[in-house]
Design a protein around this motif. Structure first.
Motif, PDB file in Angstrom:
ATOM      1  N   ILE A  42       4.189  10.585  -6.735  1.00  0.00           N
ATOM      2  CA  ILE A  42       3.235  11.012  -5.597  1.00  0.00           C
ATOM      3  C   ILE A  42       3.727  10.329  -4.304  1.00  0.00           C
ATOM      4  CG2 ILE A  42       1.117  11.480  -4.867  1.00  0.00           C
ATOM      5  CD1 ILE A  42       0.168  11.861  -7.747  1.00  0.00           C
ATOM      6  N   ILE A  43       3.713   8.900  -4.395  1.00  0.00           N
ATOM      7  CA  ILE A  43       3.992   8.483  -3.020  1.00  0.00           C
ATOM      8  C   ILE A  43       5.409   8.842  -2.654  1.00  0.00           C
ATOM      9  CG2 ILE A  43       4.288   5.940  -1.917  1.00  0.00           C
ATOM     10  CD1 ILE A  43       1.515   6.812  -2.624  1.00  0.00           C
ATOM     11  N   PHE A  44       6.239   8.721  -3.525  1.00  0.00           N
ATOM     12  CA  PHE A  44       7.648   9.401  -3.187  1.00  0.00           C
ATOM     13  C   PHE A  44       7.464  10.670  -2.512  1.00  0.00           C
ATOM     14  CE2 PHE A  44      11.655  11.664  -4.121  1.00  0.00           C
ATOM     15  CZ  PHE A  44      12.517  11.131  -3.482  1.00  0.00           C
ATOM     16  N   VAL A  45       6.628  11.677  -2.842  1.00  0.00           N
ATOM     17  CA  VAL A  45       6.679  12.919  -2.383  1.00  0.00           C
ATOM     18  C   VAL A  45       6.270  12.763  -0.687  1.00  0.00           C
ATOM     19  CG1 VAL A  45       5.786  15.169  -2.560  1.00  0.00           C
ATOM     20  CG2 VAL A  45       6.677  14.109  -4.433  1.00  0.00           C
ATOM     21  N   PHE A  46       5.327  12.025  -0.753  1.00  0.00           N
ATOM     22  CA  PHE A  46       4.701  11.564   0.658  1.00  0.00           C
ATOM     23  C   PHE A  46       5.514  11.178   1.862  1.00  0.00           C
ATOM     24  CE2 PHE A  46       0.458  10.625  -1.081  1.00  0.00           C
ATOM     25  CZ  PHE A  46      -0.082  11.786  -0.983  1.00  0.00           C
ATOM     26  N   THR A  47       6.550  10.553   1.218  1.00  0.00           N
ATOM     27  CA  THR A  47       7.707  10.184   1.968  1.00  0.00           C
ATOM     28  C   THR A  47       8.548  11.271   2.587  1.00  0.00           C
ATOM     29  OG1 THR A  47       9.340   9.482   0.480  1.00  0.00           O
ATOM     30  CG2 THR A  47       7.546   7.781   1.185  1.00  0.00           C
TER      31      THR A  47
END
Length: 240
Positions: free
Chosen positions: A207-212
């Motif tokens: 999820i954090i990767f998608v945010f980036t």
């Protein structure tokens, strides 16, 4: 240090300013000195303290309402203000503020002025520029460390230096790594508390990767103005 107000919310008592050093600083109502209200475009002078602006004095107040109304026709066809253009160099020249948006500059600022800056915004380029040089630095330190272990004959036993150098680097950059990721989340208009999703097994890091990867919001939000370098289309002006 001198700068220019990019945004000031009088109701909530906080604002953001771009300084001549190319960085952005936040300030609160209690940091203001004098009676003038620093509207957008106001030139100020202040004392920098990390990413905060202290003892903010107004040098030149913003243009009055009558002058703004007179200038409205010309402004309708002008290019958006500093920090809202696709060309960083042109926006910087217009505002008198030199803003560097290179990958290395983002990495350097993350480890210096923005070391524990959890309040502003970070565009995709800033986030990925930081992690690019962070990865290269960790790999380089590991290579140096294993080289030293090889020279000392420790590779077959315990390559202490090869693990210690990158380990210390990761520890030293833990806070700026969290900070730049939280600023990236702010850039999407989300609370930095969403970073805690990283604690979820398996899916949290994804999820954090998608945010980036998500583009910046094309307007100001509660964490600051649109980052420098983000291309924002000019507002639609009806003809006739």
């Amino acid at each position: 240090m001198r700068g220019e107000v990019l945004h000031y919310d009088q109701a909530q008592g906080f604002g953001f300013a771009a300084a001549v050093d190319g960085n952005r600083y936040t300030f609160a109502r209690e940091d203001l000195r004098g009676t003038a209200i620093p509207g957008k475009g106001t030139e100020i002078e202040f004392q920098p303290s990390g990413s905060q602006a202290r003892d903010v004095f107004v040098i030149h107040a913003q243009v009055g309402a009558a002058q703004m109304a007179a200038a409205a026709p010309a402004a309708a066809t002008s290019v958006p203000q500093f920090g809202r253009r696709g060309s960083d160099q042109e926006g910087a020249a217009e505002s008198g503020v030199v803003a560097t948006t290179g990958l290395w500059s983002y990495f350097r600022r993350a480890l210096t002025t923005d070391y524990v800056n959890f309040r502003a915004r970070a565009r995709r380029k800033e986030c990925w520029g930081y992690y690019l040089f962070w990865t290269l630095s960790a790999v380089a330190l590991a290579a140096i460390g294993f080289g030293i272990d090889g020279a000392l004959g420790n590779l077959d036993a315990e390559p202490i230096v090869g693990f210690a150098l990158p380990g210390l680097f990761i520890l030293a950059t833990l806070l700026p790594s969290i900070a730049v990721t939280i600023r990236r989340i702010h850039d999407l208009g989300l609370s930095g508390w969403f970073y805690l999703l990283i604690l979820l097994p398996y899916v949290g890091s994804l999820i954090i990767f998608v945010f980036t990867l998500i583009p910046s919001q094309k307007h100001d939000n509660k964490w600051g103005p649109v980052p420098v370098g983000v291309n924002v289309p000019p507002p639609y002006v009806p003809v006739g």
